[in-house]
Design a protein around this motif. Structure first.
Motif, PDB file in Angstrom:
ATOM      1  N   GLU A 108      -4.985 -25.876  17.043  1.00 16.02           N
ATOM      2  CA  GLU A 108      -4.810 -24.550  17.602  1.00 16.02           C
ATOM      3  C   GLU A 108      -6.452 -23.946  16.913  1.00 16.02           C
ATOM      4  O   GLU A 108      -6.824 -24.159  15.752  1.00 16.02           O
ATOM      5  CB  GLU A 108      -3.581 -23.962  17.273  1.00 16.02           C
ATOM      6  N   THR A 109      -6.752 -22.905  17.669  1.00 11.22           N
ATOM      7  CA  THR A 109      -7.937 -22.028  17.020  1.00 11.22           C
ATOM      8  C   THR A 109      -7.162 -21.042  16.232  1.00 11.22           C
ATOM      9  O   THR A 109      -6.393 -20.386  16.485  1.00 11.22           O
ATOM     10  CB  THR A 109      -8.452 -21.246  18.276  1.00 11.22           C
ATOM     11  N   HIS A 110      -8.048 -20.856  15.025  1.00  8.57           N
ATOM     12  CA  HIS A 110      -7.569 -19.987  14.045  1.00  8.57           C
ATOM     13  C   HIS A 110      -8.070 -18.508  14.170  1.00  8.57           C
ATOM     14  O   HIS A 110      -9.329 -18.497  14.531  1.00  8.57           O
ATOM     15  CB  HIS A 110      -8.209 -20.575  12.564  1.00  8.57           C
ATOM     16  N   CYS A 111      -7.033 -17.619  14.342  1.00 11.54           N
ATOM     17  CA  CYS A 111      -7.672 -16.297  14.756  1.00 11.54           C
ATOM     18  C   CYS A 111      -6.642 -15.359  14.115  1.00 11.54           C
ATOM     19  O   CYS A 111      -5.721 -15.069  14.394  1.00 11.54           O
ATOM     20  CB  CYS A 111      -7.763 -16.167  16.258  1.00 11.54           C
ATOM     21  N   VAL A 112      -7.530 -14.777  12.922  1.00 11.09           N
ATOM     22  CA  VAL A 112      -6.574 -13.472  12.467  1.00 11.09           C
ATOM     23  C   VAL A 112      -7.447 -12.269  12.358  1.00 11.09           C
ATOM     24  O   VAL A 112      -8.597 -12.265  11.969  1.00 11.09           O
ATOM     25  CB  VAL A 112      -6.608 -13.963  10.922  1.00 11.09           C
ATOM     26  N   THR A 113      -7.057 -11.218  12.971  1.00  9.83           N
ATOM     27  CA  THR A 113      -7.701  -9.947  12.942  1.00  9.83           C
ATOM     28  C   THR A 113      -7.592  -9.269  11.572  1.00  9.83           C
ATOM     29  O   THR A 113      -6.371  -9.110  11.058  1.00  9.83           O
ATOM     30  CB  THR A 113      -7.180  -9.104  14.018  1.00  9.83           C
ATOM     31  N   ALA A 114      -8.617  -8.946  10.938  1.00  5.63           N
ATOM     32  CA  ALA A 114      -8.670  -8.311   9.607  1.00  5.63           C
ATOM     33  C   ALA A 114      -8.542  -7.102   9.616  1.00  5.63           C
ATOM     34  O   ALA A 114      -9.361  -6.386  10.459  1.00  5.63           O
ATOM     35  CB  ALA A 114      -9.992  -8.931   8.843  1.00  5.63           C
ATOM     36  N   LYS A 115      -7.774  -6.322   9.267  1.00  5.28           N
ATOM     37  CA  LYS A 115      -7.402  -4.858   9.234  1.00  5.28           C
ATOM     38  C   LYS A 115      -7.934  -4.438   7.920  1.00  5.28           C
ATOM     39  O   LYS A 115      -7.606  -4.742   6.966  1.00  5.28           O
ATOM     40  CB  LYS A 115      -5.930  -4.324   9.586  1.00  5.28           C
ATOM     41  N   ARG A 116      -8.756  -3.526   8.031  1.00  6.91           N
ATOM     42  CA  ARG A 116      -9.499  -2.908   6.687  1.00  6.91           C
ATOM     43  C   ARG A 116      -9.011  -1.453   6.816  1.00  6.91           C
ATOM     44  O   ARG A 116      -9.373  -0.537   7.656  1.00  6.91           O
ATOM     45  CB  ARG A 116     -11.007  -3.035   6.817  1.00  6.91           C
ATOM     46  N   GLY A 117      -8.444  -0.955   5.474  1.00 11.44           N
ATOM     47  CA  GLY A 117      -8.297   0.448   5.568  1.00 11.44           C
ATOM     48  C   GLY A 117      -8.797   1.076   4.305  1.00 11.44           C
ATOM     49  O   GLY A 117      -9.517   0.379   3.581  1.00 11.44           O
ATOM     50  N   GLN A 118      -8.796   2.319   4.127  1.00 13.74           N
ATOM     51  CA  GLN A 118      -9.467   2.982   2.747  1.00 13.74           C
ATOM     52  C   GLN A 118      -8.563   2.380   1.493  1.00 13.74           C
ATOM     53  O   GLN A 118      -7.573   2.208   1.491  1.00 13.74           O
ATOM     54  CB  GLN A 118      -9.348   4.436   2.818  1.00 13.74           C
ATOM     55  N   ARG A 119      -9.306   2.262   0.301  1.00 12.58           N
ATOM     56  CA  ARG A 119      -8.796   1.989  -0.817  1.00 12.58           C
ATOM     57  C   ARG A 119      -8.720   2.981  -1.718  1.00 12.58           C
ATOM     58  O   ARG A 119      -9.679   3.841  -2.061  1.00 12.58           O
ATOM     59  CB  ARG A 119      -9.462   0.668  -1.375  1.00 12.58           C
ATOM     60  N   LEU A 120      -7.454   3.218  -2.354  1.00 14.38           N
ATOM     61  CA  LEU A 120      -7.271   4.313  -3.344  1.00 14.38           C
ATOM     62  C   LEU A 120      -7.623   3.697  -4.784  1.00 14.38           C
ATOM     63  O   LEU A 120      -6.898   2.727  -4.971  1.00 14.38           O
ATOM     64  CB  LEU A 120      -5.975   5.032  -3.110  1.00 14.38           C
ATOM     65  N   ASN A 121      -8.680   4.310  -5.467  1.00 14.56           N
ATOM     66  CA  ASN A 121      -8.838   3.665  -6.832  1.00 14.56           C
ATOM     67  C   ASN A 121      -8.613   4.874  -7.983  1.00 14.56           C
ATOM     68  O   ASN A 121      -8.718   6.065  -7.632  1.00 14.56           O
ATOM     69  CB  ASN A 121     -10.424   3.431  -6.865  1.00 14.56           C
ATOM     70  N   LEU A 122      -7.783   4.192  -9.091  1.00 11.19           N
ATOM     71  CA  LEU A 122      -7.320   5.255  -9.887  1.00 11.19           C
ATOM     72  C   LEU A 122      -8.124   4.804 -11.293  1.00 11.19           C
ATOM     73  O   LEU A 122      -8.114   3.614 -11.541  1.00 11.19           O
ATOM     74  CB  LEU A 122      -5.960   5.305 -10.118  1.00 11.19           C
ATOM     75  N   ILE A 123      -8.435   5.881 -11.973  1.00 13.08           N
ATOM     76  CA  ILE A 123      -8.852   5.553 -13.334  1.00 13.08           C
ATOM     77  C   ILE A 123      -8.125   6.381 -14.249  1.00 13.08           C
ATOM     78  O   ILE A 123      -7.864   7.485 -14.132  1.00 13.08           O
ATOM     79  CB  ILE A 123     -10.415   5.738 -13.528  1.00 13.08           C
ATOM     80  N   GLY A 171      -6.758  -0.402  -8.290  1.00 15.97           N
ATOM     81  CA  GLY A 171      -6.968  -0.134  -6.571  1.00 15.97           C
ATOM     82  C   GLY A 171      -5.757  -0.424  -5.885  1.00 15.97           C
ATOM     83  O   GLY A 171      -5.291  -1.546  -6.282  1.00 15.97           O
ATOM     84  N   PHE A 172      -5.542   0.675  -4.806  1.00 17.94           N
ATOM     85  CA  PHE A 172      -4.486   0.258  -3.946  1.00 17.94           C
ATOM     86  C   PHE A 172      -4.817   0.347  -2.245  1.00 17.94           C
ATOM     87  O   PHE A 172      -5.587   1.309  -2.185  1.00 17.94           O
ATOM     88  CB  PHE A 172      -3.408   1.209  -4.237  1.00 17.94           C
ATOM     89  N   MET A 173      -4.401  -0.594  -1.705  1.00 18.71           N
ATOM     90  CA  MET A 173      -4.776  -0.664  -0.111  1.00 18.71           C
ATOM     91  C   MET A 173      -3.440  -0.570   0.494  1.00 18.71           C
ATOM     92  O   MET A 173      -2.575  -1.376   0.303  1.00 18.71           O
ATOM     93  CB  MET A 173      -5.463  -1.817   0.408  1.00 18.71           C
ATOM     94  N   PRO A 174      -3.157   0.338   1.568  1.00 24.09           N
ATOM     95  CA  PRO A 174      -2.267   0.269   2.458  1.00 24.09           C
ATOM     96  C   PRO A 174      -1.933  -0.968   3.106  1.00 24.09           C
ATOM     97  O   PRO A 174      -0.678  -1.416   3.437  1.00 24.09           O
ATOM     98  CB  PRO A 174      -2.278   1.537   3.155  1.00 24.09           C
ATOM     99  N   GLN A 175      -3.210  -1.644   3.406  1.00 22.96           N
ATOM    100  CA  GLN A 175      -3.089  -3.228   4.208  1.00 22.96           C
ATOM    101  C   GLN A 175      -3.698  -4.142   3.357  1.00 22.96           C
ATOM    102  O   GLN A 175      -4.627  -3.912   3.169  1.00 22.96           O
ATOM    103  CB  GLN A 175      -3.683  -2.810   5.512  1.00 22.96           C
ATOM    104  N   PRO A 176      -2.646  -4.995   2.874  1.00 25.13           N
ATOM    105  CA  PRO A 176      -3.132  -6.197   2.151  1.00 25.13           C
ATOM    106  C   PRO A 176      -4.500  -7.065   2.831  1.00 25.13           C
ATOM    107  O   PRO A 176      -4.379  -7.082   4.035  1.00 25.13           O
ATOM    108  CB  PRO A 176      -2.219  -7.070   1.731  1.00 25.13           C
ATOM    109  N   PRO A 177      -5.421  -7.352   2.093  1.00 20.96           N
ATOM    110  CA  PRO A 177      -6.591  -8.187   2.849  1.00 20.96           C
ATOM    111  C   PRO A 177      -6.196  -9.436   3.506  1.00 20.96           C
ATOM    112  O   PRO A 177      -5.299 -10.094   2.714  1.00 20.96           O
ATOM    113  CB  PRO A 177      -7.475  -8.466   1.957  1.00 20.96           C
ATOM    114  N   ASN A 178      -6.372  -9.931   4.312  1.00 22.28           N
ATOM    115  CA  ASN A 178      -6.150 -11.399   5.028  1.00 22.28           C
ATOM    116  C   ASN A 178      -7.110 -12.392   4.438  1.00 22.28           C
ATOM    117  O   ASN A 178      -8.492 -12.453   4.972  1.00 22.28           O
ATOM    118  CB  ASN A 178      -6.170 -11.325   6.505  1.00 22.28           C
TER     119      ASN A 178
END
Length: 65
Positions: free
Chosen positions: A24-39, A8-15
């Motif tokens: 400091e306050t921990h704050c990370v915005t998780a970007k989720r994109g579609q995942r392309l899966n290949l078989i 599987g491949f994602m254009p944006q890696p997961p955080n």
């Protein structure tokens, strides 16, 4: 006989983790994109068979492939 695998491949890696300075306050915005899966399957004859999916690959789908 065939060798089969899935990847599987994602254009944006997961955080999965991040560093934050102490106090400091921990704050990370998780970007989720579609995942392309290949078989893919490579047969002993040398032929290849591929499937591209923009959806999750379940064990049942993998087995059906």
């Amino acid at each position: 006989m065939a060798y089969v695998d899935e990847a599987g491949f994602m254009p944006q890696p997961p955080n999965r983790s991040a560093w934050t300075k102490q106090g400091e306050t921990h704050c990370v915005t998780a970007k989720r994109g579609q995942r392309l899966n290949l078989i893919g399957a490579m047969f002993s004859s040398g032929k290849l068979m591929l499937a591209k999916l923009w959806r999750s690959v379940t064990g049942l789908f993998f087995f059906a492939f």
